[in-house]
Design an enzyme around this catalytic site. Structure first.
Site, PDB file in Angstrom:
ATOM      1  N   MET A 269       0.988  -1.192  -0.170  1.00 39.91           N
ATOM      2  CA  MET A 269       0.138   0.018  -0.085  1.00 39.91           C
ATOM      3  C   MET A 269       0.943   1.219  -0.126  1.00 39.91           C
ATOM      4  O   MET A 269       1.947   1.466   0.625  1.00 39.91           O
ATOM      5  CB  MET A 269      -0.833  -0.065   1.160  1.00 39.91           C
ATOM      6  CG  MET A 269      -1.801  -1.259   1.439  1.00 39.91           C
ATOM      7  SD  MET A 269      -3.027  -1.302   0.111  1.00 39.91           S
ATOM      8  CE  MET A 269      -4.019  -2.688   0.246  1.00 39.91           C
ATOM      9  N   CYS A 270       0.315   2.283  -0.777  1.00 46.42           N
ATOM     10  CA  CYS A 270       1.017   3.386  -0.842  1.00 46.42           C
ATOM     11  C   CYS A 270       0.458   4.403   0.342  1.00 46.42           C
ATOM     12  O   CYS A 270      -0.499   4.020   0.979  1.00 46.42           O
ATOM     13  CB  CYS A 270       0.769   4.240  -2.231  1.00 46.42           C
ATOM     14  SG  CYS A 270       1.414   2.838  -3.411  1.00 46.42           S
ATOM     15  N   ARG A 271       1.101   5.557   0.430  1.00 41.89           N
ATOM     16  CA  ARG A 271       0.720   6.622   1.235  1.00 41.89           C
ATOM     17  C   ARG A 271       0.377   7.858   0.496  1.00 41.89           C
ATOM     18  O   ARG A 271       1.115   8.378  -0.365  1.00 41.89           O
ATOM     19  CB  ARG A 271       1.496   6.911   2.461  1.00 41.89           C
ATOM     20  CG  ARG A 271       2.089   5.707   3.297  1.00 41.89           C
ATOM     21  CD  ARG A 271       0.855   5.364   4.445  1.00 41.89           C
ATOM     22  NE  ARG A 271       0.022   4.534   3.633  1.00 41.89           N
ATOM     23  CZ  ARG A 271      -1.280   4.200   4.255  1.00 41.89           C
ATOM     24  NH1 ARG A 271      -1.352   4.345   5.634  1.00 41.89           N
ATOM     25  NH2 ARG A 271      -2.189   3.145   3.736  1.00 41.89           N
TER      26      ARG A 271
END
Length: 304
Positions: free
Chosen positions: A27-29
């Site tokens: 997952m990215c931010r």
């Protein structure tokens, strides 16, 4: 104060049925800002749980430990609307020696930023690095389509217009989702040519239509997806927190805080301790036209 934000509780439980399905995805931010002109470094670097900190010490990622597969910053200059600017790199954000200076020089009333944790086997190169931009929009996406290349890759491309098909340069599910949104946005323009409020509502409508299409495609092809998205046109930001199977990635917003008066922040994780941070509801779209004009729409429950 450390990087942890103790006054905010996670909005998504870290242990749940189906969590094992997410272990192989990363997952990215995300970060978005709309409001009074602000230097991006005030949110990317300064807060105790800034985007930089979230790149190596995230608190609420459902999988993965680092966001080290590139980053990007996209911003609007009011004198050059509607064309945004981009700065992207495949380095980890903490390794880029130019971003601290650039983010301190820029002042913008609307910008988005992103740190990437790539889902294998997607390539780490600039064509896959966000934000993406087209037709005066900035787009960032945190999420995935399960087994994208063998499930929704062809079905999605078959739905696209020639213009959106040609827009795609990389291999990510994110860019394909953006292309779908662009097509839905063009259809709305054609059906509402004289609507004075069109700009205020069109991004949200196009995003909702795209999510519903993804839900139906995922059902047809026995797969699932998650989509935390930020869309910006320089005058507003539209965000969503959505997943066809729980848990959804985390997403928060904060308006008119003491540390950021006259602005709205949208972020994967709170940047600093403040009781006013609000978790976006599950399966929702957030439309931000100004710090005083924020609407939340919860979509019909379609979670598997």
């Amino acid at each position: 104060m450390g990087s942890h934000c103790p006054l905010v509780s996670p909005s998504v439980g870290m242990i749940s049925a189906g969590r094992q399905d997410y272990q192989k995805f990363f997952m990215c931010r995300l970060l978005g800002y709309l409001g009074q002109p602000l230097r991006p470094e005030q949110l990317i670097y300064r807060p105790e749980h800034s985007l930089i900190v979230q790149s190596y010490q995230p608190q609420e990622m459902t999988a993965g430990l680092l966001n080290a597969d590139g980053f990007g910053l996209g911003w609007f200059d009011q004198e050059s609307l509607p064309n945004p600017y981009l700065y992207k790199n495949v380095l980890p954000i903490w390794s880029d020696i130019n971003l601290p200076h650039l983010s301190r020089y820029i002042q913008s009333s609307c910008f988005v930023s992103y740190v990437r944790s790539a889902t294998p086997p997607l390539a780490v190169d600039l064509t896959n690095c966000q934000p993406f931009t087209e037709e005066g929009l900035l787009f960032v996406h945190n999420g995935f389509i399960n087994n994208f290349r063998t499930t929704l890759y062809r079905p999605l491309r078959n739905l696209l217009s020639d213009a959106s098909y040609q827009f795609i340069h990389g291999t990510t599910d994110s860019e394909h989702i953006f292309a779908l949104i662009l097509d839905n946005l063009r259809r709305l323009r054609q059906t509402s040519p004289g609507d004075s409020d069109w700009a205020k509502t069109s991004l949200g409508k196009a995003l909702e239509a795209s999510l519903l299409t993804l839900v139906e495609l995922a059902r047809q092809h026995d797969t699932f997806f998650s989509a935390n998205i930020l869309l910006a046109d320089g005058q507003r930001i539209v965000a969503c927190r959505y997943a066809s199977r729980q848990p959804e990635p985390s997403l928060y917003w904060l308006a008119n805080s003491e540390r950021c008066p006259g602005g709205v922040i949208v972020a994967s994780e709170p940047l600093f301790a403040d009781q006013k941070w609000q978790a976006c509801p599950s399966q929702s779209i957030l439309v931000i036209n100004s710090p005083e004009a924020i609407a939340v729409k919860v979509l019909a429950n379609s979670v598997a």
